[in-house]
Design a protein around this motif. Structure first.
Motif, short mmCIF file in Angstrom:
data_model
loop_
_atom_site.label_atom_id
_atom_site.label_comp_id
_atom_site.label_asym_id
_atom_site.label_seq_id
_atom_site.Cartn_x
_atom_site.Cartn_y
_atom_site.Cartn_z
N SER A 25 54.02 69.76 -54.61
CA SER A 25 54.15 68.44 -53.98
C SER A 25 52.87 68.05 -53.23
O SER A 25 52.42 66.90 -53.30
CB SER A 25 55.35 68.40 -53.05
N HIS A 54 57.93 64.91 -49.84
CA HIS A 54 57.04 64.97 -51.00
C HIS A 54 56.24 63.69 -51.16
O HIS A 54 55.25 63.68 -51.89
CB HIS A 54 57.85 65.20 -52.28
N ASP A 74 55.46 75.32 -55.58
CA ASP A 74 55.57 73.96 -55.05
C ASP A 74 54.25 73.23 -55.26
O ASP A 74 53.20 73.68 -54.79
CB ASP A 74 55.91 74.03 -53.56
N ASP A 88 57.59 68.04 -58.62
CA ASP A 88 57.34 68.62 -57.31
C ASP A 88 56.94 70.09 -57.39
O ASP A 88 56.46 70.68 -56.42
CB ASP A 88 58.58 68.48 -56.41
N GLY A 89 57.13 70.70 -58.55
CA GLY A 89 56.76 72.10 -58.74
C GLY A 89 57.34 72.64 -60.02
O GLY A 89 57.93 71.90 -60.82
N LEU A 106 61.47 71.26 -59.44
CA LEU A 106 61.62 72.53 -58.75
C LEU A 106 62.85 72.52 -57.85
O LEU A 106 63.67 73.45 -57.88
CB LEU A 106 60.37 72.83 -57.92
#
Length: 652
Positions: free
Chosen positions: A201, A241, A199, A189-190, A223
């Protein structure tokens, strides 16, 4: 300035006697020294590579077919053999398999037993998602344990791994992954870098939307978990996400590894695809370079053991991301029983000495970085400490100037620094070092075993003691088995064999001396030709970037065939520095005195930064195209660059 060729380190009798390469030569019964062994390895490649298989007791069936048949391109190795990369990488069961360190101080250690269990679990998860032999698994991951686990699980099935780093932009990743039609995408996601969280996502959703072949997207809340102080596998993917992911099912990493499964290995032919790496993609669609199980197993066993001197009990660090071939080389340490240290983060956060501190805290025995980090350490006055276990330093990515060699020798007395040069194309080095060779400033000690590297003059004849084109005149097992979506092999042949039939032209300038040592002078496709004399760009950078006021530089010759051009030097200044007339005079005087009058630029231009690829290479060729009239948007793909915003400052 340090004189090129100045002796900086010599191996003692004890170092030579204990070297992994010495053990191998003793096992072979060869006592004629390295150069004699190298010559045998390239003149009798079938015997040499068979000895590598036997010496390391490679797991698999060698078969009874010929070891080598045919010529480049299209040479075939070990016909009839079957093996699996993951089976050879996971053959051990006790001790520490790998270590992970992140920029924010998080640390994780996996034993061999834990690594094997995690690979088995993820393997079972991939099977549930329909992944089998020949399918592609794409990864948008930083340098974290999950990347290694997923790569090995993919390989164990005979499926094909392909990775990109999350600092790559969406178009750059799509340009790569869309060519290979992956069945599964594994993504974070990051990530954190230089003290900030990024980020990704939304980027993952965009990537997945453009990959209609996907049956599933696997999310790792890397993340979010880091921000909450927990391990990534402890959480499923957040709804925010995943709601836009359009193809197939969506699961978290924990869901992928939820069920136990057997650790089994699909043995495949020697040239069965293991992973797909990519060219930089700065001047066109990235080339999807396919390497085979057998070629990588043999090459990495040979190179890591004989040239990096790694074995069981060693701790191996190389600063890299998953988007650079050095990540694939780093995890190759598992093949030789060494422990790779994975690091995710900036090389200079919270200080320029960050990587040296990791090497000290983890007891690293071999430390590798790109040449610019060593030069930056020199400029920053770093004094590495606590490196009692360190036995070698490696440098690659670009030529290391003699001053970089000398800095390592001064700050780490008794520790040899080896400069290596090769590439994504073969996932190894053509030339490098061993513990048997002395280290001389700016000089690469030897050509790698099994790599018949020569320097060709413009007529295609080998030369010694002169600068020429770096060519490889005999096949190597880790040469690409193909490019993906290149059924006739035309794109492959055009990339390496368009100049010399059946001879691999790599695109670098090299000088090879009588003793087999060599110097790389930069890319031959960005040649400087002044007054009929060809010059490599590395010589310029060595002089210019020695100045404290210069943070980075780029030199371009705008000359064309039969027409003299202008020599332009672009400089990016260090913080607080100014490009004054006196600095310009000093630069020109240094170039004239230390190199030649031909090296003096017609003009010095200040720019806010030097354009580089995502893996840190200077974009000499695209800038030259811009200066010769190619529109900026056509000269380079901004999504394949680390800093595309600087290109607009390079104008005719």
């Amino acid at each position: 300035m340090v004189a090129e060729g100045e002796l900086l380190w010599e191996p003692s009798e004890e170092v030579v006697a204990s070297a992994e390469l010495t053990r191998y030569l003793r096992w072979l019964g060869r006592s004629g020294g390295y150069e004699e062994a190298w010559r045998w390895s390239v003149e009798h490649p079938a015997e040499f590579w068979t000895s590598v298989w036997d010496y390391f007791e490679v797991i698999g069936d060698r078969g009874d077919g010929p070891v080598l048949s045919g010529e480049m391109p299209g040479a075939t190795w070990f016909a009839g053999s079957i093996l699996n990369y993951a089976e050879n990488a996971l053959r051990r069961t006790e001790g520490t398999a790998l270590v992970f360190v992140s920029e924010d101080g998080a640390r994780q250690e996996l034993t061999w037993a834990e690594l094997r269990e995690e690979v088995a679990r993820v393997r079972a998860g991939l099977v549930r998602l329909g992944v089998g032999r020949g399918d592609r698994v794409a990864a948008y991951l930083p340098n974290i344990p999950q990347a290694v686990i997923a790569c090995l699980a993919t390989a164990s099935l005979g499926a094909i791994w392909s990775a990109g780093s999350p600092d790559f932009g969406v178009p750059s990743i799509v340009d790569r992954f869309k060519q290979i039609d992956p069945k599964v995408l594994i993504a974070v996601d990051g990530y954190h870098y230089n003290g900030r969280g990024y980020d990704r996502s939304a980027a993952v959703n965009e990537i997945a939307a453009q990959l209609p072949s996907l049956r599933a997207t696997v999310w790792i809340p890397y993340l979010a978990a880091a921000d909450e102080g927990r391990a990534p596998q402890q959480a499923g993917p957040a709804r925010a996400h995943t709601r836009e992911t359009p193809h197939g099912e969506v699961i978290g990493w924990e869901g992928l590894r939820a069920e136990e499964g057997p650790l089994e290995f699909e043995r495949v032919p020697f040239d069965h695809p293991l992973w797909i790496l990519y060219s930089s993609g700065t001047t066109g669609l990235p080339k999807p370079i396919v390497h085979g199980h057998g070629g990588i197993v043999l090459e990495h066993l040979k190179s890591l053991t004989f040239h990096q001197n790694l074995g069981e009990g060693d701790v191996f660090f190389w600063y890299t991301t998953t988007g650079w071939m050095m990540w694939n080389y780093l995890i190759g340490a598992l093949l030789v029983g060494a422990t790779p240290v994975l690091y995710d983060g900036s090389a200079t956060h919270p200080s320029p000495a960050a990587l040296w501190r990791i090497a000290a805290s983890e007891g690293v025995t071999y430390f590798g970085v790109g040449a610019p980090y060593i030069m930056a350490s020199l400029k920053a006055g770093i004094r590495p400490e606590g490196l009692d276990r360190l036995r070698g330093v490696g440098s690659t990515g670009s030529p290391l100037p003699p001053e970089g060699f000398a800095w390592v020798a001064a700050e780490l007395p008794g520790v040899p620094v080896g400069s290596f040069s090769g590439g994504t194309d073969v996932c190894t080095g053509f030339v490098g070092a061993t513990m048997l060779h002395p280290i001389r400033a700016g000089v690469i000690p030897c050509r790698s075993l099994g790599a018949k590297v020569e320097a060709y003059d413009p007529a295609g004849k080998p030369v010694v003691g002169e600068v020429g084109e770096l060519v490889v005149t005999r096949p190597m097992p880790s040469m690409p088995v193909m490019f993906w979506n290149d059924p006739t092999g035309e794109r492959y042949a055009e990339s390496y064999f368009d100049v010399y039939p059946s001879v691999w032209r790599h695109g670098d300038w090299i000088k090879i001396d009588e003793d087999g040592s060599c110097v790389i002078y930069g890319r031959s496709d960005s040649t400087l030709n002044r007054g009929g004399v060809r010059m490599g760009t590395s010589e310029f950078y060595r002089v210019v970037e020695r100045f404290e006021e210069i943070a980075d530089s780029l030199v371009i010759d705008t000359g064309q065939l039969g027409q003299e051009g202008r020599l332009l030097l672009y400089v990016s200044l260090a913080e607080g520095a100014e490009l004054t007339e006196s600095l310009e005079r000093a630069l020109c005087d240094a170039l004239r005195t230390e190199l030649s009058p031909r090296h003096v630029p017609n003009e010095i231009r200040m720019v806010p930064g030097i354009p580089r690829t995502l893996s840190g290479k200077k974009l000499e060729v695209p800038v030259r195209k811009i200066l010769l009239g190619t529109p900026v948007e056509q000269a380079a793909n901004p999504d394949a660059m680390a800093n595309p915003e600087v290109l607009r400052h390079f104008t005719p």
